[in-house]
Scaffold this motif. Structure first.
Motif, PDB file in Angstrom:
ATOM      1  N   PRO A  14       0.840  -1.219   0.000  1.00 14.54           N
ATOM      2  CA  PRO A  14       0.000   0.000   0.000  1.00 14.54           C
ATOM      3  C   PRO A  14       0.861   1.251   0.000  1.00 14.54           C
ATOM      4  CG  PRO A  14      -0.872  -1.606   1.533  1.00 14.54           C
ATOM      5  CD  PRO A  14       0.451  -2.159   1.058  1.00 14.54           C
ATOM      6  N   GLY A  15       0.443   2.229  -0.816  1.00 14.98           N
ATOM      7  CA  GLY A  15       1.215   3.449  -0.969  1.00 14.98           C
ATOM      8  C   GLY A  15       2.229   3.388  -2.080  1.00 14.98           C
ATOM      9  N   GLY A  16       2.453   2.209  -2.638  1.00 12.91           N
ATOM     10  CA  GLY A  16       3.433   2.040  -3.699  1.00 12.91           C
ATOM     11  C   GLY A  16       2.895   2.420  -5.073  1.00 12.91           C
ATOM     12  N   SER A  17       3.740   2.203  -6.077  1.00 13.40           N
ATOM     13  CA  SER A  17       3.406   2.576  -7.447  1.00 13.40           C
ATOM     14  C   SER A  17       3.689   1.421  -8.405  1.00 13.40           C
ATOM     15  CB  SER A  17       4.234   3.783  -7.895  1.00 13.40           C
ATOM     16  OG  SER A  17       3.964   4.921  -7.124  1.00 13.40           O
ATOM     17  N   LEU A  18       2.941   1.403  -9.487  1.00 18.05           N
ATOM     18  CA  LEU A  18       3.183   0.494 -10.604  1.00 18.05           C
ATOM     19  C   LEU A  18       2.853   1.226 -11.890  1.00 18.05           C
ATOM     20  CD1 LEU A  18       1.550  -2.924  -9.550  1.00 18.05           C
ATOM     21  CD2 LEU A  18       3.987  -2.486  -9.872  1.00 18.05           C
ATOM     22  N   ARG A  19       3.496   0.831 -12.973  1.00 23.54           N
ATOM     23  CA  ARG A  19       3.125   1.336 -14.286  1.00 23.54           C
ATOM     24  C   ARG A  19       2.779   0.170 -15.187  1.00 23.54           C
ATOM     25  NH1 ARG A  19       6.087   4.905 -19.033  1.00 23.54           N
ATOM     26  NH2 ARG A  19       7.218   2.951 -19.423  1.00 23.54           N
ATOM     27  N   LEU A  20       1.539   0.161 -15.645  1.00 19.96           N
ATOM     28  CA  LEU A  20       1.086  -0.859 -16.587  1.00 19.96           C
ATOM     29  C   LEU A  20       1.295  -0.363 -18.014  1.00 19.96           C
ATOM     30  CD1 LEU A  20      -2.307  -1.930 -14.952  1.00 19.96           C
ATOM     31  CD2 LEU A  20       0.011  -2.727 -14.449  1.00 19.96           C
ATOM     32  N   SER A  21       1.606  -1.305 -18.892  1.00 19.30           N
ATOM     33  CA  SER A  21       1.731  -1.015 -20.313  1.00 19.30           C
ATOM     34  C   SER A  21       0.833  -1.956 -21.098  1.00 19.30           C
ATOM     35  CB  SER A  21       3.181  -1.207 -20.782  1.00 19.30           C
ATOM     36  OG  SER A  21       4.066  -0.360 -20.097  1.00 19.30           O
ATOM     37  N   CYS A  22       0.344  -1.476 -22.210  1.00 14.90           N
ATOM     38  CA  CYS A  22      -0.445  -2.302 -23.117  1.00 14.90           C
ATOM     39  C   CYS A  22       0.019  -1.973 -24.531  1.00 14.90           C
ATOM     40  CB  CYS A  22      -1.924  -2.019 -22.953  1.00 14.90           C
ATOM     41  SG  CYS A  22      -2.978  -2.783 -24.210  1.00 14.90           S
ATOM     42  N   THR A  23       0.620  -2.957 -25.175  1.00 13.72           N
ATOM     43  CA  THR A  23       1.142  -2.757 -26.520  1.00 13.72           C
ATOM     44  C   THR A  23       0.258  -3.472 -27.527  1.00 13.72           C
ATOM     45  OG1 THR A  23       3.398  -2.529 -25.696  1.00 13.72           O
ATOM     46  CG2 THR A  23       3.136  -3.054 -28.028  1.00 13.72           C
ATOM     47  N   ASP A  62     -13.866   8.021 -10.409  1.00 15.05           N
ATOM     48  CA  ASP A  62     -13.680   8.851  -9.222  1.00 15.05           C
ATOM     49  C   ASP A  62     -12.722   8.196  -8.225  1.00 15.05           C
ATOM     50  OD1 ASP A  62     -17.111  10.123  -9.047  1.00 15.05           O
ATOM     51  OD2 ASP A  62     -15.362  10.802 -10.186  1.00 15.05           O
ATOM     52  N   SER A  63     -12.746   6.886  -8.166  1.00 15.92           N
ATOM     53  CA  SER A  63     -11.945   6.163  -7.180  1.00 15.92           C
ATOM     54  C   SER A  63     -10.440   6.264  -7.433  1.00 15.92           C
ATOM     55  CB  SER A  63     -12.355   4.694  -7.137  1.00 15.92           C
ATOM     56  OG  SER A  63     -12.193   4.103  -8.415  1.00 15.92           O
ATOM     57  N   PRO A  88      -5.215  -1.225  -1.079  1.00 20.39           N
ATOM     58  CA  PRO A  88      -5.648  -2.630  -1.208  1.00 20.39           C
ATOM     59  C   PRO A  88      -6.870  -2.789  -2.107  1.00 20.39           C
ATOM     60  CG  PRO A  88      -5.027  -2.172   1.051  1.00 20.39           C
ATOM     61  CD  PRO A  88      -4.982  -0.857   0.321  1.00 20.39           C
ATOM     62  N   GLU A  89      -7.752  -1.819  -2.101  1.00 18.12           N
ATOM     63  CA  GLU A  89      -8.951  -1.917  -2.946  1.00 18.12           C
ATOM     64  C   GLU A  89      -8.663  -1.736  -4.438  1.00 18.12           C
ATOM     65  OE1 GLU A  89      -8.520   0.021  -0.231  1.00 18.12           O
ATOM     66  OE2 GLU A  89      -9.496   1.993  -0.487  1.00 18.12           O
ATOM     67  N   ASP A  90      -7.432  -1.414  -4.799  1.00 22.36           N
ATOM     68  CA  ASP A  90      -7.036  -1.381  -6.212  1.00 22.36           C
ATOM     69  C   ASP A  90      -6.672  -2.774  -6.731  1.00 22.36           C
ATOM     70  OD1 ASP A  90      -5.331   1.670  -5.466  1.00 22.36           O
ATOM     71  OD2 ASP A  90      -7.245   1.470  -6.524  1.00 22.36           O
ATOM     72  N   THR A  91      -6.628  -3.751  -5.843  1.00 20.65           N
ATOM     73  CA  THR A  91      -6.312  -5.118  -6.245  1.00 20.65           C
ATOM     74  C   THR A  91      -7.346  -5.633  -7.237  1.00 20.65           C
ATOM     75  OG1 THR A  91      -5.169  -5.629  -4.179  1.00 20.65           O
ATOM     76  CG2 THR A  91      -6.063  -7.487  -5.433  1.00 20.65           C
ATOM     77  N   TRP A 105      -9.923  -6.548 -26.482  1.00 20.77           N
ATOM     78  CA  TRP A 105      -9.433  -6.590 -25.106  1.00 20.77           C
ATOM     79  C   TRP A 105      -8.115  -7.342 -25.034  1.00 20.77           C
ATOM     80  CZ3 TRP A 105     -11.995  -4.400 -20.950  1.00 20.77           C
ATOM     81  CH2 TRP A 105     -13.309  -3.985 -21.179  1.00 20.77           C
ATOM     82  N   GLY A 106      -7.290  -6.931 -24.081  1.00 21.70           N
ATOM     83  CA  GLY A 106      -6.108  -7.698 -23.744  1.00 21.70           C
ATOM     84  C   GLY A 106      -6.466  -8.834 -22.799  1.00 21.70           C
ATOM     85  N   GLN A 107      -5.441  -9.600 -22.435  1.00 20.14           N
ATOM     86  CA  GLN A 107      -5.671 -10.783 -21.605  1.00 20.14           C
ATOM     87  C   GLN A 107      -5.670 -10.461 -20.114  1.00 20.14           C
ATOM     88  OE1 GLN A 107      -2.716  -9.890 -22.691  1.00 20.14           O
ATOM     89  NE2 GLN A 107      -1.398 -10.168 -20.897  1.00 20.14           N
ATOM     90  N   GLY A 108      -5.217  -9.276 -19.760  1.00 21.88           N
ATOM     91  CA  GLY A 108      -5.228  -8.862 -18.361  1.00 21.88           C
ATOM     92  C   GLY A 108      -3.905  -9.074 -17.654  1.00 21.88           C
ATOM     93  N   THR A 109      -3.663  -8.250 -16.655  1.00 22.90           N
ATOM     94  CA  THR A 109      -2.487  -8.390 -15.810  1.00 22.90           C
ATOM     95  C   THR A 109      -2.913  -8.175 -14.355  1.00 22.90           C
ATOM     96  OG1 THR A 109      -0.193  -7.667 -15.454  1.00 22.90           O
ATOM     97  CG2 THR A 109      -1.774  -5.961 -16.050  1.00 22.90           C
ATOM     98  N   GLN A 110      -2.424  -9.022 -13.465  1.00 21.25           N
ATOM     99  CA  GLN A 110      -2.851  -8.980 -12.072  1.00 21.25           C
ATOM    100  C   GLN A 110      -2.088  -7.900 -11.313  1.00 21.25           C
ATOM    101  OE1 GLN A 110      -5.188 -11.034 -10.264  1.00 21.25           O
ATOM    102  NE2 GLN A 110      -4.806  -9.488  -8.679  1.00 21.25           N
ATOM    103  N   VAL A 111      -2.827  -7.105 -10.580  1.00 23.62           N
ATOM    104  CA  VAL A 111      -2.255  -6.132  -9.650  1.00 23.62           C
ATOM    105  C   VAL A 111      -2.752  -6.479  -8.253  1.00 23.62           C
ATOM    106  CG1 VAL A 111      -2.218  -3.713  -8.930  1.00 23.62           C
ATOM    107  CG2 VAL A 111      -2.053  -4.300 -11.360  1.00 23.62           C
ATOM    108  N   THR A 112      -1.818  -6.706  -7.344  1.00 21.63           N
ATOM    109  CA  THR A 112      -2.159  -7.027  -5.963  1.00 21.63           C
ATOM    110  C   THR A 112      -1.496  -6.025  -5.048  1.00 21.63           C
ATOM    111  OG1 THR A 112      -2.314  -9.387  -6.499  1.00 21.63           O
ATOM    112  CG2 THR A 112      -2.114  -8.799  -4.172  1.00 21.63           C
TER     113      THR A 112
END
Length: 115
Positions: A14-23, A62-63, A88-91, A105-112
């Motif tokens: 919690p409080g961390g960062s991630l960057r997702l990419s979609c090519t 909004d979230s 945690p609710e961004d999981t 659509w892409g196949q998805g990537t898990q964010v926990t």
């Protein structure tokens, strides 16, 4: 062959960062509105962020306003989602979507997000 491939997901505190990419491949990327969606267990898929074809207009759920930023690089056929101050609710599984006359659509990537 048309493909959307997401990457960048993972486990973060919690409080961390991630960057997702979609090519994207197999489509004229600059003609598509791109968006990120997510689906948490037991919940419906929801729109997180959307960006127009030129990249000049964005909108957010909004979230995530003020925490997430969507951007795109049409020269690289890639859309990004910078996620800061994660909760945690961004999981969820995060999906990218390309929308023109049809939607792809892409196949998805898990964010926990967990300590």
């Amino acid at each position: 062959q048309l493909q959307l491939v997401e990457s960048g997901g993972g486990l973060v505190q919690p409080g961390g960062s991630l960057r997702l990419s979609c090519t994207a491949s197999g489509l004229i990327f600059s003609r598509y509105v791109m968006s990120w969606h997510r689906q948490a267990p037991g919940k419906e898929r929801e729109l997180v962020a959307i960006i127009n074809s030129a990249g000049g207009s964005t909108n957010y759920a909004d979230s995530v306003k003020g925490r997430f930023t969507i951007s795109r690089d049409n020269a690289k056929n890639t859309v990004y989602l910078q996620m800061n101050s994660l909760k945690p609710e961004d999981t969820a599984v995060y999906y990218c979507k390309a929308q023109s006359a049809f939607a792809y659509w892409g196949q998805g990537t898990q964010v926990t997000v967990s300590s």
